[in-house]
Design a protein around this motif. Structure first.
Motif, short mmCIF file in Angstrom:
data_model
loop_
_atom_site.label_atom_id
_atom_site.label_comp_id
_atom_site.label_asym_id
_atom_site.label_seq_id
_atom_site.Cartn_x
_atom_site.Cartn_y
_atom_site.Cartn_z
N THR B 24 0.84 -1.22 0.00
CA THR B 24 0.00 0.00 0.00
C THR B 24 0.87 1.26 0.00
O THR B 24 0.52 2.26 -0.63
CB THR B 24 -0.95 0.04 1.22
N GLU B 93 -6.87 -4.23 -6.11
CA GLU B 93 -7.34 -3.37 -5.01
C GLU B 93 -8.09 -4.15 -3.92
O GLU B 93 -7.81 -4.02 -2.74
CB GLU B 93 -8.28 -2.30 -5.58
N ARG B 94 -9.05 -5.01 -4.35
CA ARG B 94 -9.87 -5.72 -3.36
C ARG B 94 -9.05 -6.72 -2.56
O ARG B 94 -9.24 -6.88 -1.36
CB ARG B 94 -11.05 -6.41 -4.05
N THR B 97 -6.97 -4.72 -0.11
CA THR B 97 -7.78 -4.25 1.01
C THR B 97 -8.04 -5.38 2.00
O THR B 97 -8.00 -5.18 3.22
CB THR B 97 -9.12 -3.69 0.49
N ASP B 100 -4.78 -6.06 3.77
CA ASP B 100 -4.53 -4.92 4.64
C ASP B 100 -5.31 -5.08 5.95
O ASP B 100 -4.79 -4.78 7.04
CB ASP B 100 -4.93 -3.63 3.93
N TYR B 156 -11.29 2.64 10.30
CA TYR B 156 -10.10 1.81 10.15
C TYR B 156 -9.45 1.58 11.51
O TYR B 156 -8.98 0.48 11.81
CB TYR B 156 -9.13 2.52 9.20
N LEU B 196 -16.21 -2.55 5.88
CA LEU B 196 -15.97 -2.39 4.44
C LEU B 196 -17.19 -2.81 3.64
O LEU B 196 -17.63 -2.09 2.74
CB LEU B 196 -14.77 -3.24 4.02
#
Lengths: 211, 211, 211
Positions: B24, B93-94, B97, B100, B156, B196
Motif C-alpha cells: 500500500t 485493489e480488493r 484491502t 490490509d 479503520y 468495508l
C-alpha cells in the motif's frame, strides 16, 4: 508549600495543560471536517506528543503518559467534548488561547526540569523544554496537513525558550524547585500574553526570496 | 498447537502483514508519480513504521526489524514488485484491502502483546497495539503529503482498538496466548470487513465548524 | 593519520555537514516566507534530525547532539546567517549543493559506523547510515509542507546507500577505520556529484497509475 503538595500541584497543572492542548488538536480535526477518531488522535498527539519526543530523546522510556492512565484519559475526554460541543468550544477561542499559554508555560518548565533530572546540560535541557512545549502542536499541524502555526510569526516558541532559559539558570542557584519553576512559568506566560495583547510578532525574512 | 509452531506462525503472519502494508505504501508512491526510491521508503515506512514507533516508546530498541534482515527484505521486495507491476497490482485493489485488514488485525494484537510483555498496563498496552496497527499508514500519508486516510471516516482504527482491547482483557485470564491472540485478531478482522462490506463510517462533526 | 587526529577530523567534518544541512533547512523557511524561528527549527531539524532518528532507533540516547553544545550552536548560527543574508546565500546555490553532497557522504558513513558500533548487523547498519544521511532533509520537507525532494527522481538517496554499503563491507576487512570511512565517503560523493553533473535520475513509474 511542602514538597508533596507541590508535586500534586504539578501533576494537576500538567493534566490541565494536556487537556487544553488536546482541545486545540481536536478543534483542528473538527475544522478540517475529519472524523471523531481524528479528534482523539490529534487531541492525544497535541497533548502528549511534545513530552513523548522529549522522553524518547532523553531515554526516559516508556514516557510517563504510558504508565499513568490519567494521562491517556484526559485527551480522550478533551477530544470527545470538543467533537460534541465544537460550536460552543469554538466560541471559547479567547479562553482556549489563554489556557494554551498556560500549557505552553507549564510544559517548557516541566520539560526542562525533567531533562536536567536526566543529566542533560543546561543548553540541551532548555531545548528539551522548548520541544516539550511546542512539539505536540507541530505534530498536530503536520498530521492535519498544515504548516506548523508556530512558523508563522506569532511569537509562540520564543516565550517557551525564555521560560526554559530562566528555569535552567535558576536551577543552578540554591532556590527551591518550586521557586525555579514558578519563575520560568511566569516568564513564559507574561511574554506570551504580552505578545498576544500587543500583537508582537517574530521577524519575517526581508527582501525577495530568490527561489 | 505447540508454542514453537505458534511462534513460527506469528512471524510468518507478521511478514505477510509487513508485505501488504508495504504494497500500500509503494502504491501511494506510484500514484503520486514519485521515483522508485520513494516506493522503497514509503513501503518500508508503512510496513515497519508502526512497530518502530511502538518499540521506541516502550524502550525495546533496537526494534526487531533492525535485528532480523528478513524484516528489511520484505518491504524492499514489496516496493520493487509494486513499482514494476503497478498496473496489475492496482487492479488487485480488493485483494490488497483484504490483506490490509489482515495486517491491521495482526499488528493490533502483536503490538498489544509485546507492550504487555514490556510491563505496560492494559490501557497503554492497547494504545500501543493501535499505534502498531495504524502508525505506519499515518507516516506513509504524511510523507506523501496527504492527510492520513484513517482520519476520513472509514472506520479503520476502531477495529484495531477493539482487537487490542480484547487482547488485553483476555490476557488477564488463564487462556493460552494462542487463544488470546486469535480472539483479538478475529475481533478486529470481522469488524473491519463488516465496515468495508456494509459501508460503515465513523461519525463526522455535526453543524458548521466556526473557523 | 593517528587515531585522535582522525577523530578530530570526523567531528570537524560532522559540524560542517550539520552546518550545510542547516543552511538548506533555513533556506526552505525563508523561501516559504516563514519567520526567524522557523529558520532555526528547520535548520536544526535538517542538520540534526537524521542522527536523532538513528540514535533513538539504536538506543543511543540521549543523542550526541544533546551532550555537546557545539552541535546545537551550529544550526543556530546557520539559521541566523541564512535568515539575515538569504539573498546572498541563495546565490550560493551551487556551493550549497556541493557541500550538501559532502554532508550526505559524511553522514551515511558515520551513521553506518555508529550503528555497527552499537552491535547492529551489516544490512540494518547500512540502513541506519542512509537514515542518518537523508532523515533530516525528509523531516525538513514534511515540516515545511513539501513532499520530500528525495522522492522526486533526483538520485539523492542511492549514493548514500552505496556509501553505507561500502562502509559495512570494508568494515569486515582488516582495513583501519580511516580507510573504511574514506572509501565509503568517496563512493557516495563521486556518485552524487556525477548524478548532479550528468543529470542522472532515478526511475519513475511507467504507464498510467490507475488511481
Amino acid at each position: 508549600m511542602p514538597e508533596t503538595e507541590f508535586a500534586t500541584t504539578l501533576v494537576a497543572l500538567d493534566l490541565v495543560g494536556i487537556f487544553v492542548f488536546a482541545v486545540t488538536g481536536a478543534l483542528v480535526a473538527v475544522r478540517k471536517n475529519l472524523d471523531i477518531f481524528a479528534a482523539f488522535v490529534l487531541g492525544g498527539v497535541t497533548g502528549l506528543g511534545g513530552g513523548f519526543i522529549r522522553d524518547v530523546l532523553i531515554g526516559a522510556t516508556p514516557p510517563a503518559a504510558l504508565t499513568d492512565w490519567r494521562y491517556l484519559l484526559v485527551p480522550v475526554a478533551a477530544g470527545l467534548l470538543t467533537f460534541v460541543f465544537h460550536p460552543a468550544v469554538g466560541r471559547l477561542e479567547r479562553v482556549i488561547t489563554l489556557f494554551d499559554a498556560v500549557g505552553l508555560s507549564l510544559f517548557c518548565v516541566t520539560g526542562t526540569l525533567k531533562a536536567l533530572d536526566y543529566g542533560l546540560d543546561p543548553v540541551p535541557a532548555a531545548l528539551m523544554g522548548m520541544v516539550t512545549a511546542i512539539g505536540g502542536g507541530m505534530m498536530r499541524d503536520v498530521l492535519a496537513g498544515n504548516v506548523p502555526v508556530i512558523f508563522e510569526g506569532n511569537l509562540y516558541a520564543t516565550p517557551a525558550i525564555a521560560g526554559a532559559a530562566v528555569a535552567v539558570l535558576l536551577d543552578r542557584t540554591d532556590l527551591p524547585v518550586f521557586a525555579v519553576a514558578t519563575a520560568g512559568f511566569c516568564t513564559c506566560l507574561v511574554w506570551r500574553l504580552l505578545a498576544l495583547v500587543r500583537g508582537w510578532s517574530a521577524p519575517l525574512p526581508r527582501g525577495p526570496a530568490n527561489v
